[in-house]
Design an enzyme around this catalytic site. Sequence first.
Site, PDB file in Angstrom:
ATOM      1  N   GLY A 143      -0.986   4.565  -0.054  1.00 27.91           N
ATOM      2  CA  GLY A 143      -1.824   5.726   0.230  1.00 27.91           C
ATOM      3  C   GLY A 143      -1.379   6.479   1.475  1.00 27.91           C
ATOM      4  O   GLY A 143      -1.200   7.694   1.441  1.00 27.91           O
ATOM      5  N   GLU A 144      -1.190   5.764   2.568  1.00 20.29           N
ATOM      6  CA  GLU A 144      -0.947   6.425   3.845  1.00 20.29           C
ATOM      7  C   GLU A 144       0.518   6.624   4.219  1.00 20.29           C
ATOM      8  O   GLU A 144       0.852   7.646   4.804  1.00 20.29           O
ATOM      9  CB  GLU A 144      -1.618   5.640   4.967  1.00 20.29           C
ATOM     10  CG  GLU A 144      -2.985   6.152   5.314  1.00 20.29           C
ATOM     11  CD  GLU A 144      -3.593   5.315   6.423  1.00 20.29           C
ATOM     12  OE1 GLU A 144      -3.066   5.384   7.540  1.00 20.29           O
ATOM     13  OE2 GLU A 144      -4.568   4.594   6.161  1.00 20.29           O
TER      14      GLU A 144
ATOM     15  N   GLY B 205       0.813  -1.217   0.000  1.00 22.77           N
ATOM     16  CA  GLY B 205       0.000   0.000   0.000  1.00 22.77           C
ATOM     17  C   GLY B 205       0.844   1.264   0.000  1.00 22.77           C
ATOM     18  O   GLY B 205       1.919   1.301   0.596  1.00 22.77           O
TER      19      GLY B 205
END
Lengths: 268, 132
Positions: free
Chosen positions: B87-88, B85
């Site tokens: 995104g964060e 991931g």
Amino acid sequence: MNAFEYAAPTTKEQAVSLLGSQWGETEILAGGTDLLSLMKDNLTTPKRVVNIKDIKELQGVKYSGSSGLRLGALLTLEELLSNATVKKEYPALAQAAEGVSSPQIRHVGTVGGDLCQRPRCWYFRSGLGYFPKATGLQGPAFAFSGEKSFAEEVTNESGKDLIVNGKNEYHAILGNSGPAYFVHPSSLAPALIALDAKIRIFGSAGWREVSAEQFFVTPKNDGDRETVLKPNEILGEIIVPSSQGNPERDIRSPAKGGPGLAPSLLRL
Amino acid sequence: MNKFVAVQDCGLIINEKTAESQVFGAMIMGVCFSLFEERVMDDVTGRPLNANMEFYKLAGIGDIGDFVVHMWKDDPEQDARGVIGLGEPPANSPAAAIGNAIANAIGVRVPQAPFTPARILEALEKKGGLSS
């Protein structure tokens, strides 16, 4: 927003006859950049909105060396700051107009509207009026096991002045003995006051004139407003005497696009 | 904010352009919450005072400096980890990085974000001014 009647007169006489005699009954619409948010937040719920944008007489800008500058109240801030004569003869005014954040607001916001803005005080905008006071008992909403109960921890802060005791970093600290502590948000006002401008007001009895300095008042009651305008009067035009250029310094919050914190102007 | 560099390790990169965009977005968010974003509550009534886009401040285009995004890539070991991931993770470090930069510049830590001018002055006051 509540339903309201809409009127779009084409003369100042019609406009004045459409205005009510009490504040809040009717509201004047020009650029609408402030009025719309006030209405959306239910801070004003007029029965009639009078759009004065079609009154040709209140538009435009005129200059002569002897009589000075005449600004129609409906002149947009963008028209003011991009006017070659204003830039040359009254740079402080052009700079002040430039200080109004965001081109979008400058293109619809008017000179008259800038002077008639309601306070940006966040207590006022939350619907608490000019003089927000604590009402009744204040205490924690929940008590968890082992903590004091609501009844034990509750304090009676009724009557406590929320601005003086609260979040007041954007409030007036100089030259203001109260009871209202907001900073007037107008960007043009300091420049107009320093330039000895006159505000011309039209009402049912015709024109009257006040100096820019006398135009603004500190409200004493929640029903009052921040200017000497009466509910059925219109800020029609502004006359600025011939003058030298003046530098301006604007104190703003760090984020771009925010309202000015304390516009100021020094006349040399 | 003059210059802000992010080096991002996110495993196998499928589309570099969109991966970079994620990091740019996170950096902008980071500048916003490190320097501007703050919920202001009235202490007496518990009322939120800035529940609007006028007083809840965000960075404007003029507040964003020169951003450099460097994607960690062409490393067979990282690629073998597969897709992770993105995104964060890049939104986690900006506040720490900006806080460090401020501490480096003024010689004292500002312990609470957003690092507003008022908080910086307060931290300097506690330390006894810039000169010491």
